[in-house]
Design a protein around this motif. Sequence first.
Motif, PDB file in Angstrom:
ATOM      1  N   ARG A  57       0.839  -1.211   0.000  1.00  0.00           N
ATOM      2  CA  ARG A  57       0.000   0.000   0.000  1.00  0.00           C
ATOM      3  C   ARG A  57       0.871   1.258   0.000  1.00  0.00           C
ATOM      4  NH1 ARG A  57      -4.203   0.991  -1.932  1.00  0.00           N
ATOM      5  NH2 ARG A  57      -5.055   2.373  -0.337  1.00  0.00           N
ATOM      6  N   ASP A  58       2.016   1.202   0.703  1.00  0.00           N
ATOM      7  CA  ASP A  58       2.944   2.335   0.708  1.00  0.00           C
ATOM      8  C   ASP A  58       3.505   2.597  -0.685  1.00  0.00           C
ATOM      9  OD1 ASP A  58       2.608   2.853   3.389  1.00  0.00           O
ATOM     10  OD2 ASP A  58       4.334   1.677   4.034  1.00  0.00           O
ATOM     11  N   LEU A  59       3.545   1.550  -1.517  1.00  0.00           N
ATOM     12  CA  LEU A  59       4.010   1.692  -2.895  1.00  0.00           C
ATOM     13  C   LEU A  59       2.865   2.047  -3.844  1.00  0.00           C
ATOM     14  CD1 LEU A  59       6.502  -1.314  -3.192  1.00  0.00           C
ATOM     15  CD2 LEU A  59       7.071   1.110  -2.998  1.00  0.00           C
ATOM     16  N   ASP A  60       1.705   2.370  -3.249  1.00  0.00           N
ATOM     17  CA  ASP A  60       0.517   2.790  -4.013  1.00  0.00           C
ATOM     18  C   ASP A  60      -0.130   1.666  -4.818  1.00  0.00           C
ATOM     19  OD1 ASP A  60       0.508   5.375  -3.091  1.00  0.00           O
ATOM     20  OD2 ASP A  60       1.751   6.141  -4.715  1.00  0.00           O
ATOM     21  N   PHE A  61       0.051   0.418  -4.379  1.00  0.00           N
ATOM     22  CA  PHE A  61      -0.674  -0.687  -5.005  1.00  0.00           C
ATOM     23  C   PHE A  61      -2.127  -0.606  -4.555  1.00  0.00           C
ATOM     24  CE2 PHE A  61       3.523  -2.406  -5.677  1.00  0.00           C
ATOM     25  CZ  PHE A  61       3.391  -3.218  -6.801  1.00  0.00           C
ATOM     26  N   SER A  62      -3.030  -0.914  -5.471  1.00  0.00           N
ATOM     27  CA  SER A  62      -4.448  -0.940  -5.114  1.00  0.00           C
ATOM     28  C   SER A  62      -4.754  -2.224  -4.352  1.00  0.00           C
ATOM     29  CB  SER A  62      -5.311  -0.874  -6.384  1.00  0.00           C
ATOM     30  OG  SER A  62      -5.168  -2.066  -7.148  1.00  0.00           O
ATOM     31  N   LEU A  63      -5.870  -2.227  -3.629  1.00  0.00           N
ATOM     32  CA  LEU A  63      -6.259  -3.430  -2.881  1.00  0.00           C
ATOM     33  C   LEU A  63      -6.569  -4.583  -3.836  1.00  0.00           C
ATOM     34  CD1 LEU A  63      -8.478  -2.000   0.009  1.00  0.00           C
ATOM     35  CD2 LEU A  63      -6.120  -2.783   0.110  1.00  0.00           C
ATOM     36  N   ASN A  64      -7.090  -4.282  -4.998  1.00  0.00           N
ATOM     37  CA  ASN A  64      -7.361  -5.334  -5.979  1.00  0.00           C
ATOM     38  C   ASN A  64      -6.069  -5.990  -6.453  1.00  0.00           C
ATOM     39  OD1 ASN A  64     -10.145  -4.985  -5.927  1.00  0.00           O
ATOM     40  ND2 ASN A  64     -10.116  -3.440  -7.554  1.00  0.00           N
ATOM     41  N   GLN A  65      -5.043  -5.170  -6.686  1.00  0.00           N
ATOM     42  CA  GLN A  65      -3.747  -5.714  -7.082  1.00  0.00           C
ATOM     43  C   GLN A  65      -3.153  -6.580  -5.968  1.00  0.00           C
ATOM     44  OE1 GLN A  65      -1.889  -1.883  -8.068  1.00  0.00           O
ATOM     45  NE2 GLN A  65      -1.622  -2.601 -10.178  1.00  0.00           N
ATOM     46  N   ILE A  66      -3.271  -6.094  -4.736  1.00  0.00           N
ATOM     47  CA  ILE A  66      -2.728  -6.844  -3.597  1.00  0.00           C
ATOM     48  C   ILE A  66      -3.463  -8.165  -3.427  1.00  0.00           C
ATOM     49  CG2 ILE A  66      -2.425  -6.815  -1.088  1.00  0.00           C
ATOM     50  CD1 ILE A  66      -2.091  -3.765  -1.304  1.00  0.00           C
ATOM     51  N   GLN A  67      -4.786  -8.114  -3.554  1.00  0.00           N
ATOM     52  CA  GLN A  67      -5.585  -9.328  -3.422  1.00  0.00           C
ATOM     53  C   GLN A  67      -5.212 -10.355  -4.494  1.00  0.00           C
ATOM     54  OE1 GLN A  67      -9.862  -8.819  -3.804  1.00  0.00           O
ATOM     55  NE2 GLN A  67     -10.200 -10.349  -2.210  1.00  0.00           N
ATOM     56  N   LYS A  68      -5.012  -9.872  -5.704  1.00  0.00           N
ATOM     57  CA  LYS A  68      -4.627 -10.761  -6.795  1.00  0.00           C
ATOM     58  C   LYS A  68      -3.265 -11.390  -6.515  1.00  0.00           C
ATOM     59  CE  LYS A  68      -3.626 -10.832 -11.747  1.00  0.00           C
ATOM     60  NZ  LYS A  68      -3.540 -10.032 -13.001  1.00  0.00           N
ATOM     61  N   LEU A  69      -2.352 -10.587  -6.007  1.00  0.00           N
ATOM     62  CA  LEU A  69      -1.010 -11.075  -5.715  1.00  0.00           C
ATOM     63  C   LEU A  69      -1.031 -12.143  -4.625  1.00  0.00           C
ATOM     64  CD1 LEU A  69       2.096 -10.937  -5.885  1.00  0.00           C
ATOM     65  CD2 LEU A  69       2.009  -9.038  -4.267  1.00  0.00           C
ATOM     66  N   LEU A  70      -1.794 -11.893  -3.567  1.00  0.00           N
ATOM     67  CA  LEU A  70      -1.829 -12.820  -2.439  1.00  0.00           C
ATOM     68  C   LEU A  70      -2.522 -14.139  -2.793  1.00  0.00           C
ATOM     69  CD1 LEU A  70      -2.654 -10.323   0.461  1.00  0.00           C
ATOM     70  CD2 LEU A  70      -0.439 -11.324  -0.113  1.00  0.00           C
ATOM     71  N   GLN A  71      -3.363 -14.107  -3.828  1.00  0.00           N
ATOM     72  CA  GLN A  71      -4.069 -15.316  -4.235  1.00  0.00           C
ATOM     73  C   GLN A  71      -3.264 -16.170  -5.213  1.00  0.00           C
ATOM     74  OE1 GLN A  71      -7.699 -13.703  -5.815  1.00  0.00           O
ATOM     75  NE2 GLN A  71      -8.725 -13.598  -3.818  1.00  0.00           N
ATOM     76  N   GLU A  72      -2.227 -15.573  -5.808  1.00  0.00           N
ATOM     77  CA  GLU A  72      -1.437 -16.290  -6.805  1.00  0.00           C
ATOM     78  C   GLU A  72      -0.459 -17.258  -6.136  1.00  0.00           C
ATOM     79  OE1 GLU A  72      -1.525 -16.342 -10.016  1.00  0.00           O
ATOM     80  OE2 GLU A  72      -2.968 -14.734 -10.406  1.00  0.00           O
ATOM     81  N   GLU A  73      -0.260 -18.393  -6.795  1.00  0.00           N
ATOM     82  CA  GLU A  73       0.724 -19.349  -6.306  1.00  0.00           C
ATOM     83  C   GLU A  73       2.144 -18.890  -6.674  1.00  0.00           C
ATOM     84  OE1 GLU A  73      -0.188 -23.245  -7.692  1.00  0.00           O
ATOM     85  OE2 GLU A  73      -2.138 -23.354  -6.672  1.00  0.00           O
ATOM     86  N   ASN A  74       2.299 -18.365  -7.873  1.00  0.00           N
ATOM     87  CA  ASN A  74       3.610 -17.843  -8.300  1.00  0.00           C
ATOM     88  C   ASN A  74       3.714 -16.360  -7.968  1.00  0.00           C
ATOM     89  OD1 ASN A  74       1.566 -17.332 -10.152  1.00  0.00           O
ATOM     90  ND2 ASN A  74       2.971 -17.230 -11.892  1.00  0.00           N
ATOM     91  N   ARG A  75       3.717 -16.059  -6.688  1.00  0.00           N
ATOM     92  CA  ARG A  75       3.683 -14.670  -6.235  1.00  0.00           C
ATOM     93  C   ARG A  75       4.904 -13.873  -6.687  1.00  0.00           C
ATOM     94  NH1 ARG A  75       1.764 -15.594   0.067  1.00  0.00           N
ATOM     95  NH2 ARG A  75      -0.248 -16.568  -0.411  1.00  0.00           N
ATOM     96  N   GLU A  76       6.061 -14.529  -6.730  1.00  0.00           N
ATOM     97  CA  GLU A  76       7.292 -13.817  -7.081  1.00  0.00           C
ATOM     98  C   GLU A  76       7.201 -13.231  -8.492  1.00  0.00           C
ATOM     99  OE1 GLU A  76       7.165 -16.828  -5.847  1.00  0.00           O
ATOM    100  OE2 GLU A  76       8.028 -16.572  -3.837  1.00  0.00           O
TER     101      GLU A  76
END
Length: 242
Positions: A57-76
């Motif tokens: 969030r400090d990097l200005d990522f939206s909550l939708n982007q964060i949610q998508k990232l946390l749900q992905e298996e290949n997060r890196e």
Amino acid sequence: MSQFSTGELAKAAEVSVRTVQYYDQRGILTPSEVTEGGRRIYHESDLERLQVICFLRDLDFSLNQIQKLLQEENREQVLELLLTDQIESLEKSSKEIEVKLKRARHLQKATAKRRQLSLDDLSDISRLMENQKSWRHLQWRTFGSLVLFILLYVVGLLIVIYYFKDPRGLFIVCPAFVIVINLWVFHYVKQFEYLCPNCHKTFDPSFKEAFLASHTPRTRKLTCPHCHVKSYCLQLAKSQTK
């Protein structure tokens, strides 16, 4: 294993309780346990997840982007793509902010010289700042062509004197130089229009009037054909679409 209530988790992550509750409602930070009485219990893994969310969030990522990232298996891999996109976005924003900051400083400098400013005065200043880039580009391009011509003239002069060794060639080279310089001056003067500080209208003076007028680097003392007042008018680069 450490356990946290909603308030304790918020304190550990240095955020507000409402932030934790909001992330819970959005489904990106659900508690590890919920007691029969409805009390929410968070574990160390939840704290780590919240810290990652706060970092993004400090990097200005939206909550939708964060949610998508946390749900992905290949997060890196997903994080790498998101960071690349975010860096490009932030760089673009920083350039826009830099331009706005530069304009604000120009406006501050201009207004400091005047006690009272009308809306027309502010409009003139704004137009001048917007025209600044075009004006400088035109100045560099025009004077660059002059320098190039002078270099070519000097080379031609040296060829006539040292190669042909015929002084009569000077009677051709020198008048040609004078003619081209006059054409250059005419072309240079006609590249600009002028903004009257009295009636706030632009006009295109005659070549003779503009050439003979006293001037500063950015103004010329001209008589406005609209209000007929003679004053130092602001020089603006003409639009290339005209």
